[in-house]
Design a protein around this motif. Sequence first.
Motif, PDB file in Angstrom:
ATOM      1  N   LEU A  37       0.834  -1.161  -0.163  1.00 54.08           N
ATOM      2  CA  LEU A  37       0.012  -0.012  -0.109  1.00 54.08           C
ATOM      3  C   LEU A  37       0.709   1.372  -0.015  1.00 54.08           C
ATOM      4  CD1 LEU A  37      -2.799  -1.123   2.686  1.00 54.08           C
ATOM      5  CD2 LEU A  37      -2.830  -1.019   0.090  1.00 54.08           C
ATOM      6  N   TYR A  38       1.858   1.055   0.710  1.00 54.32           N
ATOM      7  CA  TYR A  38       2.951   2.575   0.891  1.00 54.32           C
ATOM      8  C   TYR A  38       3.433   2.381  -0.380  1.00 54.32           C
ATOM      9  CZ  TYR A  38       2.740   3.716   5.951  1.00 54.32           C
ATOM     10  OH  TYR A  38       2.162   4.236   7.211  1.00 54.32           O
ATOM     11  N   LYS A  39       3.983   1.218  -1.083  1.00 50.75           N
ATOM     12  CA  LYS A  39       4.743   1.616  -2.222  1.00 50.75           C
ATOM     13  C   LYS A  39       4.151   2.175  -3.323  1.00 50.75           C
ATOM     14  CE  LYS A  39       6.364  -1.464  -5.743  1.00 50.75           C
ATOM     15  NZ  LYS A  39       6.603  -2.776  -6.250  1.00 50.75           N
ATOM     16  N   ASP A  40       2.713   1.511  -3.703  1.00 51.31           N
ATOM     17  CA  ASP A  40       2.062   2.174  -4.707  1.00 51.31           C
ATOM     18  C   ASP A  40       1.704   3.579  -4.587  1.00 51.31           C
ATOM     19  OD1 ASP A  40       2.249  -0.314  -5.827  1.00 51.31           O
ATOM     20  OD2 ASP A  40       0.222  -0.878  -5.040  1.00 51.31           O
ATOM     21  N   LEU A  41       1.540   3.904  -3.315  1.00 50.76           N
ATOM     22  CA  LEU A  41       1.070   5.383  -3.147  1.00 50.76           C
ATOM     23  C   LEU A  41       2.435   6.301  -3.440  1.00 50.76           C
ATOM     24  CD1 LEU A  41      -0.901   7.448  -2.683  1.00 50.76           C
ATOM     25  CD2 LEU A  41      -0.889   6.877  -0.203  1.00 50.76           C
ATOM     26  N   ILE A  42       3.436   5.955  -2.914  1.00 58.12           N
ATOM     27  CA  ILE A  42       4.771   6.460  -2.774  1.00 58.12           C
ATOM     28  C   ILE A  42       4.958   6.931  -4.232  1.00 58.12           C
ATOM     29  CG2 ILE A  42       7.258   6.425  -2.452  1.00 58.12           C
ATOM     30  CD1 ILE A  42       6.420   5.361   0.335  1.00 58.12           C
ATOM     31  N   ILE A  43       4.983   5.631  -5.030  1.00 61.47           N
ATOM     32  CA  ILE A  43       5.486   5.876  -6.680  1.00 61.47           C
ATOM     33  C   ILE A  43       4.200   6.755  -7.231  1.00 61.47           C
ATOM     34  CG2 ILE A  43       5.442   4.438  -8.667  1.00 61.47           C
ATOM     35  CD1 ILE A  43       6.360   2.222  -7.252  1.00 61.47           C
ATOM     36  N   ALA A  44       3.312   6.556  -7.099  1.00 62.29           N
ATOM     37  CA  ALA A  44       2.224   7.606  -7.690  1.00 62.29           C
ATOM     38  C   ALA A  44       2.661   9.099  -7.342  1.00 62.29           C
ATOM     39  CB  ALA A  44       0.897   7.036  -7.204  1.00 62.29           C
ATOM     40  N   LEU A  45       2.691   9.301  -6.053  1.00 64.82           N
ATOM     41  CA  LEU A  45       3.190  10.590  -5.671  1.00 64.82           C
ATOM     42  C   LEU A  45       4.381  11.266  -6.164  1.00 64.82           C
ATOM     43  CD1 LEU A  45       2.122  10.308  -1.727  1.00 64.82           C
ATOM     44  CD2 LEU A  45       1.016  11.788  -3.658  1.00 64.82           C
ATOM     45  N   ALA A  46       5.496  10.269  -6.145  1.00 68.44           N
ATOM     46  CA  ALA A  46       6.663  10.657  -6.802  1.00 68.44           C
ATOM     47  C   ALA A  46       6.443  10.925  -8.368  1.00 68.44           C
ATOM     48  CB  ALA A  46       7.640   9.492  -6.684  1.00 68.44           C
ATOM     49  N   ARG A  47       5.714  10.157  -9.299  1.00 70.25           N
ATOM     50  CA  ARG A  47       5.532  10.397 -10.598  1.00 70.25           C
ATOM     51  C   ARG A  47       4.701  11.726 -10.724  1.00 70.25           C
ATOM     52  NH1 ARG A  47       4.236   4.330 -12.649  1.00 70.25           N
ATOM     53  NH2 ARG A  47       6.184   3.473 -12.409  1.00 70.25           N
ATOM     54  N   ALA A  48       3.939  12.059  -9.716  1.00 71.40           N
ATOM     55  CA  ALA A  48       3.192  13.316 -10.025  1.00 71.40           C
ATOM     56  C   ALA A  48       4.195  14.690  -9.228  1.00 71.40           C
ATOM     57  CB  ALA A  48       2.010  13.198  -9.044  1.00 71.40           C
TER      58      ALA A  48
ATOM     59  N   ARG B 200       4.941  15.165  -6.510  1.00 72.29           N
ATOM     60  CA  ARG B 200       4.535  15.586  -4.959  1.00 72.29           C
ATOM     61  C   ARG B 200       5.413  15.076  -3.975  1.00 72.29           C
ATOM     62  NH1 ARG B 200      -1.180  16.204  -4.840  1.00 72.29           N
ATOM     63  NH2 ARG B 200      -0.927  16.663  -2.532  1.00 72.29           N
ATOM     64  N   MET B 201       6.763  15.640  -4.088  1.00 79.05           N
ATOM     65  CA  MET B 201       7.913  15.051  -3.395  1.00 79.05           C
ATOM     66  C   MET B 201       7.621  15.449  -1.637  1.00 79.05           C
ATOM     67  SD  MET B 201       8.942  13.762  -5.723  1.00 79.05           S
ATOM     68  CE  MET B 201      10.267  12.726  -4.676  1.00 79.05           C
ATOM     69  N   ASP B 202       7.076  16.302  -1.287  1.00 82.12           N
ATOM     70  CA  ASP B 202       6.786  16.890   0.195  1.00 82.12           C
ATOM     71  C   ASP B 202       6.040  15.724   0.808  1.00 82.12           C
ATOM     72  OD1 ASP B 202       8.474  18.979   0.005  1.00 82.12           O
ATOM     73  OD2 ASP B 202       6.703  20.434  -0.379  1.00 82.12           O
ATOM     74  N   ASP B 203       4.696  15.144   0.018  1.00 83.63           N
ATOM     75  CA  ASP B 203       4.012  14.351   0.472  1.00 83.63           C
ATOM     76  C   ASP B 203       4.874  12.975   0.459  1.00 83.63           C
ATOM     77  OD1 ASP B 203       1.977  15.945   0.845  1.00 83.63           O
ATOM     78  OD2 ASP B 203       1.286  15.787  -1.374  1.00 83.63           O
ATOM     79  N   VAL B 204       5.733  12.712  -0.500  1.00 81.24           N
ATOM     80  CA  VAL B 204       6.350  11.736  -0.511  1.00 81.24           C
ATOM     81  C   VAL B 204       7.287  11.443   0.728  1.00 81.24           C
ATOM     82  CG1 VAL B 204       8.286  10.580  -1.611  1.00 81.24           C
ATOM     83  CG2 VAL B 204       6.459  11.290  -3.098  1.00 81.24           C
ATOM     84  N   LEU B 205       7.869  12.435   1.113  1.00 77.02           N
ATOM     85  CA  LEU B 205       8.688  12.554   2.216  1.00 77.02           C
ATOM     86  C   LEU B 205       8.167  12.354   3.456  1.00 77.02           C
ATOM     87  CD1 LEU B 205      11.705  12.952   2.700  1.00 77.02           C
ATOM     88  CD2 LEU B 205      11.453  15.339   3.164  1.00 77.02           C
ATOM     89  N   GLN B 206       6.993  12.789   3.566  1.00 79.21           N
ATOM     90  CA  GLN B 206       6.064  12.695   4.797  1.00 79.21           C
ATOM     91  C   GLN B 206       5.551  11.211   5.021  1.00 79.21           C
ATOM     92  OE1 GLN B 206       2.824  15.254   5.140  1.00 79.21           O
ATOM     93  NE2 GLN B 206       4.135  17.262   5.024  1.00 79.21           N
ATOM     94  N   LEU B 207       5.328  10.632   3.771  1.00 75.72           N
ATOM     95  CA  LEU B 207       4.588   9.177   3.581  1.00 75.72           C
ATOM     96  C   LEU B 207       5.890   8.215   4.104  1.00 75.72           C
ATOM     97  CD1 LEU B 207       2.071   7.906   3.050  1.00 75.72           C
ATOM     98  CD2 LEU B 207       2.717   7.436   0.923  1.00 75.72           C
ATOM     99  N   TRP B 208       7.176   8.710   3.460  1.00 80.24           N
ATOM    100  CA  TRP B 208       8.305   7.634   3.500  1.00 80.24           C
ATOM    101  C   TRP B 208       8.666   7.687   5.120  1.00 80.24           C
ATOM    102  CZ3 TRP B 208      10.706   5.440  -0.391  1.00 80.24           C
ATOM    103  CH2 TRP B 208      12.019   4.900  -0.037  1.00 80.24           C
ATOM    104  N   GLU B 209       8.713   8.877   5.819  1.00 81.12           N
ATOM    105  CA  GLU B 209       8.949   8.781   7.256  1.00 81.12           C
ATOM    106  C   GLU B 209       8.055   7.994   7.941  1.00 81.12           C
ATOM    107  OE1 GLU B 209      11.505   9.966   8.571  1.00 81.12           O
ATOM    108  OE2 GLU B 209      12.460  10.926   6.814  1.00 81.12           O
ATOM    109  N   SER B 210       6.693   8.094   7.638  1.00 79.17           N
ATOM    110  CA  SER B 210       5.719   7.328   8.179  1.00 79.17           C
ATOM    111  C   SER B 210       5.772   5.885   7.984  1.00 79.17           C
ATOM    112  CB  SER B 210       4.302   7.710   7.847  1.00 79.17           C
ATOM    113  OG  SER B 210       3.235   6.860   8.232  1.00 79.17           O
TER     114      SER B 210
END
Length: 263
Positions: A151-162, A164-174
Amino acid sequence: MAFRCFTRKSETRRRLASFFLGDFTSKTTKTINPISDVSTTLSLRQIVSVFEYKNVCGGFREYHDGRPRGPLWRGKKLIGKEALFVISGLKRFKDDEEKLPKFIKTHVLRLLKMDLIAVLTELERQQEVSLALTVFKVMQRQDWYKPDIFLYKDLIIALARAKRMDDVLQLWESMKKENLFPDSQAYTEVIRGFLSSGSPADAMNIYEDMKSSPDPPEELPFRILLKGLLPHPLLRNKVKQDFEEIFPDSSIYDPPQEIFGAR
């Protein structure tokens, strides 16, 4: 025009009937059992009726069952009606700060586990990353939720391709707090996203996380990082040394020094 179309239909039916009847009589002349003859005749009539039903007149079909054509329908068949309704409603109210929370409370929270996951996956596929992130946060508050790397991986990849790196960083820390490590594809996409957004320091932080992952690293994230760090020779040399130690049989192309600013 209508008379010509009707004439063509009649001729086509006569030709098909004569063809199948001729083939049928040639194959059944030696048949003795009358029951088998009746069953074969019935199947022949069914075949002729199918051809008549799917007959094409003037390049247009005579019928339409109302369903959309193509892969969109095949994909939607895997999603329930309630999930499709929620996806449509989320997209409708995504810019309305007042109606969106109400819709989430009255409809999204009512979804079952598999329907909620289907909504998240479909929003990621449609690149509605803001809504996908909202649905994921709703999912984390459910009683049945357990940390899941996919679940994390698919959402992180979708955010990175868009981008949205700030959201990626927050999700990565979570994700790190839940002791989860993604695969090489996630590392590659996130590193590429930070490099393309002009954040080599964040890309190096992801690189350090990759080295501490329990899974063995792959070459692709290293090569993406080596290419993106051409304007930063000091960081690139550090990554190059690690690459040569981990993959001693692989080679790296080093462009002329003036390309990446070394003096």
